[in-house]
Design a protein around this motif. Sequence first.
Motif, PDB file in Angstrom:
ATOM      1  N   GLY A 165     -29.446 -45.129 -19.517  1.00  0.00           N
ATOM      2  CA  GLY A 165     -27.984 -44.970 -19.611  1.00  0.00           C
ATOM      3  C   GLY A 165     -27.476 -45.329 -20.998  1.00  0.00           C
ATOM      4  N   GLY A 166     -28.006 -46.389 -21.561  1.00  0.00           N
ATOM      5  CA  GLY A 166     -27.605 -46.813 -22.904  1.00  0.00           C
ATOM      6  C   GLY A 166     -28.131 -45.863 -23.965  1.00  0.00           C
ATOM      7  N   GLU A 167     -29.375 -45.448 -23.805  1.00  0.00           N
ATOM      8  CA  GLU A 167     -29.965 -44.517 -24.784  1.00  0.00           C
ATOM      9  C   GLU A 167     -29.146 -43.231 -24.864  1.00  0.00           C
ATOM     10  OE1 GLU A 167     -33.953 -43.711 -23.608  1.00  0.00           O
ATOM     11  OE2 GLU A 167     -34.571 -45.802 -23.788  1.00  0.00           O
ATOM     12  N   ASN A 168     -28.701 -42.759 -23.690  1.00  0.00           N
ATOM     13  CA  ASN A 168     -27.947 -41.505 -23.658  1.00  0.00           C
ATOM     14  C   ASN A 168     -26.440 -41.716 -23.834  1.00  0.00           C
ATOM     15  OD1 ASN A 168     -30.256 -39.827 -23.214  1.00  0.00           O
ATOM     16  ND2 ASN A 168     -30.343 -40.687 -21.155  1.00  0.00           N
ATOM     17  N   MET A 169     -26.096 -42.960 -24.106  1.00  0.00           N
ATOM     18  CA  MET A 169     -24.730 -43.336 -24.450  1.00  0.00           C
ATOM     19  C   MET A 169     -23.703 -43.006 -23.366  1.00  0.00           C
ATOM     20  SD  MET A 169     -24.711 -42.819 -28.547  1.00  0.00           S
ATOM     21  CE  MET A 169     -25.995 -41.607 -28.818  1.00  0.00           C
ATOM     22  N   SER A 170     -24.065 -43.333 -22.139  1.00  0.00           N
ATOM     23  CA  SER A 170     -23.054 -43.288 -21.080  1.00  0.00           C
ATOM     24  C   SER A 170     -22.005 -44.337 -21.448  1.00  0.00           C
ATOM     25  CB  SER A 170     -23.684 -43.641 -19.729  1.00  0.00           C
ATOM     26  OG  SER A 170     -22.679 -44.158 -18.882  1.00  0.00           O
ATOM     27  N   SER A 171     -20.735 -43.999 -21.285  1.00  0.00           N
ATOM     28  CA  SER A 171     -19.659 -44.890 -21.737  1.00  0.00           C
ATOM     29  C   SER A 171     -19.610 -46.206 -20.972  1.00  0.00           C
ATOM     30  CB  SER A 171     -18.301 -44.198 -21.592  1.00  0.00           C
ATOM     31  OG  SER A 171     -18.303 -43.026 -22.353  1.00  0.00           O
ATOM     32  N   PHE A 172     -20.303 -46.279 -19.822  1.00  0.00           N
ATOM     33  CA  PHE A 172     -20.319 -47.567 -19.113  1.00  0.00           C
ATOM     34  C   PHE A 172     -21.757 -48.071 -18.935  1.00  0.00           C
ATOM     35  CE2 PHE A 172     -19.559 -44.047 -16.213  1.00  0.00           C
ATOM     36  CZ  PHE A 172     -20.592 -44.159 -15.287  1.00  0.00           C
ATOM     37  N   ALA A 173     -22.587 -47.812 -19.951  1.00  0.00           N
ATOM     38  CA  ALA A 173     -23.952 -48.338 -19.918  1.00  0.00           C
ATOM     39  C   ALA A 173     -23.918 -49.844 -20.162  1.00  0.00           C
ATOM     40  CB  ALA A 173     -24.798 -47.655 -20.984  1.00  0.00           C
ATOM     41  N   SER A 174     -24.817 -50.545 -19.493  1.00  0.00           N
ATOM     42  CA  SER A 174     -24.845 -52.009 -19.605  1.00  0.00           C
ATOM     43  C   SER A 174     -26.011 -52.453 -20.474  1.00  0.00           C
ATOM     44  CB  SER A 174     -25.002 -52.621 -18.213  1.00  0.00           C
ATOM     45  OG  SER A 174     -26.295 -52.327 -17.722  1.00  0.00           O
ATOM     46  N   VAL A 175     -26.023 -53.739 -20.790  1.00  0.00           N
ATOM     47  CA  VAL A 175     -27.174 -54.350 -21.453  1.00  0.00           C
ATOM     48  C   VAL A 175     -27.700 -55.414 -20.495  1.00  0.00           C
ATOM     49  CG1 VAL A 175     -27.939 -55.766 -23.398  1.00  0.00           C
ATOM     50  CG2 VAL A 175     -26.257 -53.942 -23.768  1.00  0.00           C
TER      51      VAL A 175
END
Lengths: 584, 80
Positions: A165-175
Amino acid sequence: MIYEKYIRVLYIDMTENKIRIENRADLCEYLGGVGVATKLLEENIKPELDPLHEDQPIIFAIGAASTVFPVVTKTVAMFRSPLTGELGESYAGGRMAMTLFLAGYDAVVILGKAKRPSYITISRNDVGFKDARALWGATSDEVGRIIREREPGGGKRSIIRIGPGGENMSSFASVCVDTYRHFGRLGLGAVFGSKNLKAISIVGDRSVPIKNFKDYFKVYQEIYNRVTDTEIMSKYHDVGTPINIEPLNAVGGLPTKNLRQNVFEHGESISGEAFAQKNLVRKMACTGCPVGCIHIGQLRREFDKGHEYEVISVGYDYELIFALGSFLGVKTPNDILDLIDVVEQMGLDAMSTGVVLGWATEAFMKKLITEEQTIVPLAFGNVASYKKAIEYMAYKENDFYSVLAQGADKASDVYGGKEFAMTLAKNEMAGYHTGYAAVVGAAVGARHSHLCNGGYSLDQSMKEFNKEKIVDTLFAEEKERCMLNSLVICLFARKVYDRKTILAALNSIGNNLTDEELTAIGERIYRAKLRIKKALGFDQMSVKLPKRFFETPSMSGQLDEKIAYELIGMYNKKIEEFMAAENR
Amino acid sequence: MKVYIEVTTWFKRFTGGNASLELEISEGTPVVEAVSSAGIPKEEIGFITVIKDNENKIVDDQYILTDGDRLKVYPAIIGG
Ligand code: SF4
């Protein structure tokens, strides 16, 4: 920095693979945590650039009493949110604050973009820029496991990482932080992705001798005893925050099926007790917390025909049960844990994911979107479809899921259904349909989270409806939380850390602040946040509230849209006066 | 007069493990006093509902009980 008159900031430039360290005496007036992070954000943010532009900063900070007192366990992250376009602020526990403290940094500023997928290692004497091409595509569990094996420093180490999700830059990706904690809200994961940053591993190995041990230990023990010997915190350890399901469902405050209902007919089967009896196997704690509120449930999942099962440990709490349970009409603990695990592996914010899928389900029912777009038939309670849809969002499988991955507000801009896109100032709602204070509190809160000013809690304690009291209390609480978060205390312990306790703790480690100075620090921070919001173009009076909040009764009865807007107007006036007072 | 109290699992620690109790009270007793006389600390009480006309209705702390009332007690909402 404990016992020092400066804040030690580590600057990391990912474009140039360079670092520098500055000891900033001027930042002490912000105390630490969210204060220092806000000031560093203000210095480094680029209002003219997109939230995912490589020149936007990521800031992490810990506070003046981090690690040395019980339940002072959190790290704050600040950034420009890709979800709302404005102030991004998120908190996580785990081991991160302890490792930053023992590595000798109060704050970290990350700028630039790596040429290829990378991860960073931070220790007392070194910062490493490492190749993460082989890790790109890995889930957050996998990347945690690989870095644990590859990098030295177990024990006093924290590994924070993103999933697809973060790699693909979903606007609500978490860490994900140390497996069971997260910088969940507002899309920090996407900002990691925009910098080609897959993970950060922090090792802290310093030993910090405590001066004046007798005074310190006396205060430490008093706090420890209040945390462990009284009822204040025991609920958090016992059933945990899922204890909320039962009362909220009984009084009509549990958002259900995209808030088409305020009571879930299967509420009892997803209560905290039901989870405890059926799935709970372990409780864990952030480093430095004697409470241990992190509840881990066991999920037995068939992964192949022929009775092939795997057993998975999944963390759960109230917000996740609301977002992936009642809000989606999912009615068993097993199914909820199954969805939490998919969200976890994809590296998305569970609250936004649930609320976004709630909108998508209703939009599908109302034929605003088709199965050609959703690929799977979305329906409340259809767990198999939701599992697929979560993956499609993380991978932005098609045009529809690319839009959905930008949040419910954006999706409703494109496909319609604004009146049931359950966001407040573009951030997906939290699990409390408790009354005006919850709705207005999130709409006016600096980061539009229920934790900005605890509106849901005010709805519960307010005996009689009073507009001035709502506005004044939200405003006072927002400022007070700026101060509390400058120490980065876990807010679950906010009743333990009253002003007297905070001053005793700080004084015992040589920080001789007064009550008035704490008030001034809270106000200074809030003003800085409001300045940033203004620079990013936020206009409080243009916030639109979805009609659904006023159609489905809340715990406090039917809400009137006009009154909610009036309260927002009153609050706006208050912050205008507050900002003007500074200039006078 | 008699009232009947049902508690959620959390409160069983205060009621000797009982999920339901019968309480003998005098007329004019406010609901919060009745619940606290059953051993539940006032600060632990989040919501009290009374079943009326087959519906579970939230009542105020000071609601005056009537004979035969059936109450349910819920913990306060917790969170950050
Ligand atoms: S109460 Fe829970 S979230 Fe807060 S510090 Fe303790 S374990 Fe972490």
